[in-house]
Every structure is written in C-alpha cells, then in structure tokens.
Design an enzyme around this catalytic site. Sequence first.
Site, PDB file in Angstrom:
ATOM      1  N   LYS A  69       0.841  -1.206   0.000  1.00 47.43           N
ATOM      2  CA  LYS A  69       0.000   0.000   0.000  1.00 47.43           C
ATOM      3  C   LYS A  69       0.875   1.254   0.000  1.00 47.43           C
ATOM      4  O   LYS A  69       0.621   2.203  -0.749  1.00 47.43           O
ATOM      5  CB  LYS A  69      -0.939   0.001   1.219  1.00 47.43           C
ATOM      6  CG  LYS A  69      -2.069  -1.012   1.087  1.00 47.43           C
ATOM      7  CD  LYS A  69      -2.864  -1.220   2.371  1.00 47.43           C
ATOM      8  CE  LYS A  69      -3.866  -2.366   2.170  1.00 47.43           C
ATOM      9  NZ  LYS A  69      -4.593  -2.761   3.381  1.00 47.43           N
ATOM     10  N   GLN A  88      -4.872  -1.573   9.534  1.00 45.11           N
ATOM     11  CA  GLN A  88      -4.743  -2.891   8.915  1.00 45.11           C
ATOM     12  C   GLN A  88      -5.343  -3.964   9.819  1.00 45.11           C
ATOM     13  O   GLN A  88      -5.061  -4.015  11.021  1.00 45.11           O
ATOM     14  CB  GLN A  88      -3.253  -3.176   8.618  1.00 45.11           C
ATOM     15  CG  GLN A  88      -2.996  -4.454   7.844  1.00 45.11           C
ATOM     16  CD  GLN A  88      -3.557  -4.416   6.426  1.00 45.11           C
ATOM     17  OE1 GLN A  88      -3.689  -3.362   5.816  1.00 45.11           O
ATOM     18  NE2 GLN A  88      -3.895  -5.576   5.903  1.00 45.11           N
ATOM     19  N   ASP A 123     -11.431   2.692   3.848  1.00 42.48           N
ATOM     20  CA  ASP A 123     -11.672   1.250   3.764  1.00 42.48           C
ATOM     21  C   ASP A 123     -13.158   0.953   3.566  1.00 42.48           C
ATOM     22  O   ASP A 123     -13.524  -0.165   3.202  1.00 42.48           O
ATOM     23  CB  ASP A 123     -11.245   0.579   5.085  1.00 42.48           C
ATOM     24  CG  ASP A 123     -10.011  -0.288   4.941  1.00 42.48           C
ATOM     25  OD1 ASP A 123      -9.740  -0.762   3.826  1.00 42.48           O
ATOM     26  OD2 ASP A 123      -9.321  -0.487   5.953  1.00 42.48           O
TER      27      ASP A 123
HETATM   28  N1  GUN Z   1      -6.728  -6.851   5.893  1.00 36.39           N
HETATM   29  C1  GUN Z   1      -6.941  -7.570   4.773  1.00 36.39           C
HETATM   30  N2  GUN Z   1      -7.584  -6.823   3.849  1.00 36.39           N
HETATM   31  C2  GUN Z   1      -7.777  -5.610   4.396  1.00 36.39           C
HETATM   32  C3  GUN Z   1      -8.376  -4.406   3.916  1.00 36.39           C
HETATM   33  O1  GUN Z   1      -8.893  -4.301   2.801  1.00 36.39           O
HETATM   34  N3  GUN Z   1      -8.364  -3.373   4.789  1.00 36.39           N
HETATM   35  C4  GUN Z   1      -7.832  -3.457   6.034  1.00 36.39           C
HETATM   36  N4  GUN Z   1      -7.874  -2.375   6.813  1.00 36.39           N
HETATM   37  N5  GUN Z   1      -7.266  -4.557   6.514  1.00 36.39           N
HETATM   38  C5  GUN Z   1      -7.245  -5.631   5.684  1.00 36.39           C
END
Ligand code: GUN
Length: 295
Positions: free
Chosen positions: A51, A95, A118
């Site tokens: 990311k 996350q 998100d």
């Molecule tokens: N963990 C796995 N996929 C995601 C996601 O799309 N967003 C977040 N915040 N954590 C994740």
Amino acid sequence: MSIIDGKKISAEIREEIKREAAALAAQGTTPGIAVILVGDNPASVSYVTAKERACAETGIRSFMTRMPSETTQKELLSEIERLNADERVHGILVQLPLPKHIDESAVIRAILPEKDVDGFHPVNLGKLLLGDDDAFISCTPAGIMELLRRSGVDPSGKHAVVLGRSNIVGKPVANLLLQKKAGANATVTICHTGTPEAGKFTRKADILIVAAGRPRTVTADMVKPGAVVIDVGVNRMLDSSRKSGFRLVGDVDFEAVSAVASLITPVPGGVGPMTISMLLSNTLKSAKLHAGRQS
Ligand code: GUN
C-alpha cells in the site's frame, strides 16, 4: 474464454489516479493516507508495504504508524483521534486483523466516516445501501464492480449470484450489483455456508462472484456455460517447488471453470491488484471532497 486481467486494469487506474492526484496537489491539496499497523503479522506487513509503495507511485502522501502488538485499545483509539484531526490526512486505514485484545468494531467506528477509505464504518455501509454517491465503498467490492465495468460487462438485467456473505465482500458487492444505477441493476441471489446445494443457484448465474474463502468451492458443473466468473479467493497452498513454500489459489477450480466461462479472473492477477487501486481511488476522492469543503 477470456481472462479479465486485473493487473493491467489496475495499472490503467493507477495512471489515472496519478494524473488526478498531481492536478489536485497543484491546487494545494496533496492527497494523504495514514496507515496503522499493530503488531507484525507477516501478511499484514506485506500488504501495508504494498500500500505504501502504491501511494508513493501515484503521488499520494502516506503516513505510517507502526505500533507494537501489546498496544492497548485506548492507545490505538488515541492515535486514530490524532489522525482524525490531522488536516493532511484524508484517509485512515487500520490494517486488519488486530490483536485479539482489541475490539475491531470499536476501532473502525472511531475513524471519522469521511476519512474511512476502507469503507468499513457503519455510516459508509449505510450510505452504500442507500446508493449515496459520497459513500466510501470497501475496496474489494469496488474493485469487482470496476473490473466488470472496464471489461464491458453490464450487470443490468442479468442474474448475479454472490457466493459468500462477509461484511467486507459478499454483503457489499451484492448490494452494489443491486443498485438502481448504470453499471448495476442486476437481479441478485446470495448463497452462503447455510445454503444447501449452492450449485442449484450458481448454475443460474450470468455473473458469478465467489468469495467463499475456500479453495475449489466452485467446480465446472456449478457454472452456466458463458457465465462471467469473478474469483475473490486468496488461499495459500503449500508448494515446495516455490521459494516462498506456497502458491496462491482462488476459490474457483480455474482450469475446469475457464473452459465453461466466457470471462474469468485469475488468482493471482484478478481481483487482488484492484483492491489497492480502489484504496488509492478512495483516498483521492476523500481529498477532493476535503478540497471542495475548503473552497
Ligand atoms: N486486511 C486484509 N484486507 C484488508 C483491507 O482491505 N483493509 C484493512 N484495513 N485490513 C485488511
């Protein structure tokens, strides 16, 4: 059968985001995202690194907070409060998964809905149901809709079957397909682990979205000839011939189903690359909305 190339589509989207982010920065607003990682789960570390890299490549500023796994919920909430108030931060991502002693739901609800890139906050999920344009749509469902749109698949009047009812994929994507809007307007069926003989339903699908979380959930006999198949699964299978010791497979028996489907996403290289692109897109959208409120 043709492959839907998520990597290629994702690269095109990132080029568009890069141009728009530069234009917004020239007007005085550089899009910014804060990413919080608690602990050192290896999969989470690799997602967060990807990311950050994608942000750097598209001109989005990223602010990384790494917190140890013993971090208390109170400490995490106070970091979110700090970022909620930071004008440079247009998106906040915590996350997941979080360590067991932290209540994920309380953490998600602490993020300002207008910074929830998100799309996990109840306000954004409610807006998604209502079809509000200022909603942040969670990244995997948004990526699926974008893959369909950019592959020339119009869901209008089609029967879409979603296999899976998670809050982050199944439920939101079913509701996106259902919207009375261009690029949606499908008749939607949702199947899940409580559905006996899911094949009875999946065989009727013009568009089949599989987010079951289990390899080979969908076999060729469960797919209507000519269907469009979107495989959201990411499963690690042990593979001693690989340096990493594993390979990724989806929820669909790709080899057999690709002989039946008209269009299909591969794993890896289908839905996966779209998720980060949609995160960048949501951050840009938030920065634009923020800039609009300032002027
Ligand atoms: N963990 C796995 N996929 C995601 C996601 O799309 N967003 C977040 N915040 N954590 C994740």
